[in-house]
Design an enzyme around this catalytic site. Structure first.
Site, PDB file in Angstrom:
ATOM      1  CE  LYS B  97      -2.944   2.900   2.731  1.00  0.00           C
ATOM      2  NZ  LYS B  97      -3.747   3.144   3.929  1.00  0.00           N
ATOM      3  CB  ALA B 186      -7.868   7.806   4.237  1.00  0.00           C
ATOM      4  CB  THR B 209      -8.979   5.574  12.677  1.00  0.00           C
ATOM      5  OG1 THR B 209      -7.656   5.712  12.156  1.00  0.00           O
ATOM      6  CG2 THR B 209      -9.088   6.319  13.986  1.00  0.00           C
TER       7      THR B 209
END
Lengths: 66, 259
Positions: B97, B186, B209
């Protein structure tokens, strides 16, 4: 001998190989990667690569990340 | 769901997950399991010389997951290429990545350096999945240099703001889809964001996250899994167009008491 390992000055016994270095940090079995003086060393070559005074070594592993 | 195919490999899951920011490696393992993901990202970092640290790989079953090492933290194409080479040398994966982040605190990608690094890595035989902006022209360039996927942000890393410019993701989908997978990476904050990304036509979503920092990461991982599936099905089902004119869902005739 003194080498630069992961940005730090480190003293190690003379004649250590990269394989010994991995063992020294209890990383046996861990898929670490090593760059020695700017060149990546194949894992199969760890046993044969003897660390020299003044070597600059980067030793990395996988950690959590996104 | 149809399988997701990246560089010739098929995956049942369209949710990729990161392994950062968990309270514990046990919590991470459970969340990975609940997510149903098959592709998991990891970072490459210097071994800590001052403390023995548990290997994250003791908690990731490599029979079940494919590792996607990232180049997070790299500010230049050179740093990213060096990190990718180290990741491959560890011997577990030639997938990467690719992240090249402008060094300005925004965690936004440097698109020019990303294309440059991608080109180098593709030539060296890497399977390159680049984290990129939501600019379709950059996406096209990444496709042209041989990337195996294109991974535009929904919003900045770790912000949980979702898809701030959904029409820009839609444009990338129009440009790229059918050639390599589009993965929204993201900024996903909630399952609704993941579902929207899939409804917009993304082939997959990458979340870290929003799962790792949720009150209950395992429950959130499951919610993300379902949201990705729901969004995928909705995309295929074909949503109704939005209209400014209301239209009743019940018959207008036959209301009781009307003459």
């Amino acid at each position: 001998m003194r080498i630069r390992l992961n940005g730090k000055d480190v003293s190690l016994p003379d004649g250590m190989t990269l394989r010994d270095l991995v063992r020294h940090y209890d990383l046996d079995g861990e898929p670490v990667a090593i760059e020695r003086n700017g060149q990546i060393v194949d894992r199969q070559a760890f046993e044969a690569e003897v660390i020299q005074e003044g070597d600059v070594i980067e030793m990395v592993r996988f950690v959590g990340g996104g | 769901m149809e399988p997701l195919v990246i560089a010739g490999r098929s995956f049942r899951s369209r949710l990729m997950v990161g392994t950062g920011k968990y309270e514990s490696l046990e919590a991470m393992r459970e969340a990975l399991d609940a997510s149903g993901a098959e592709i998991v990202t990891v970072a490459v970092r210097r071994v800590n010389l001052d403390a023995r640290e548990t290997s994250i790989l003791s908690y990731i079953d490599l029979e079940r997951y494919i590792l996607l090492p990232n180049t997070a933290g790299c500010h230049t194409a050179e740093e990213a290429v060096r990190t990718a080479r180290l990741a491959r040398a560890a011997g577990l994966s030639n997938w990467v990545k690719l992240e090249v982040i402008a060094d300005d605190g925004t965690l936004l990608p440097d698109p020019i350096a990303t294309v440059e690094a991608a080109e180098t890595l593709v030539k060296e035989g890497f399977v390159v999945l680049p984290y990129t902006t939501d600019d379709h022209v950059v996406a096209r360039r990444l496709l042209e240099v041989g990337c195996a996927a294109v991974m535009p942000y929904g919003s900045a890393i770790g912000t949980g703001r979702g898809l701030e410019a959904v029409e820009r993701i839609a444009r990338i989908v129009d440009e790229i889809r059918g050639r390599v997978p589009v993965v929204v990476d993201a900024g996903i904050g909630a399952p609704s964001d993941a579902a929207l990304a899939m409804e917009t036509g993304a082939d997959a979503v990458l979340v870290n996250t929003a799962i790792a920092r949720a009150g209950d990461p395992v429950a959130m991982a499951r919610a993300m899994r379902l949201a990705v599936e729901a969004g995928y099905l909705a995309r295929r089902a074909g949503r109704i167009p939005k209209s400014s004119v209301p239209s009743p869902s019940s018959p207008e005739a036959g209301v009781v008491g009307r003459s």
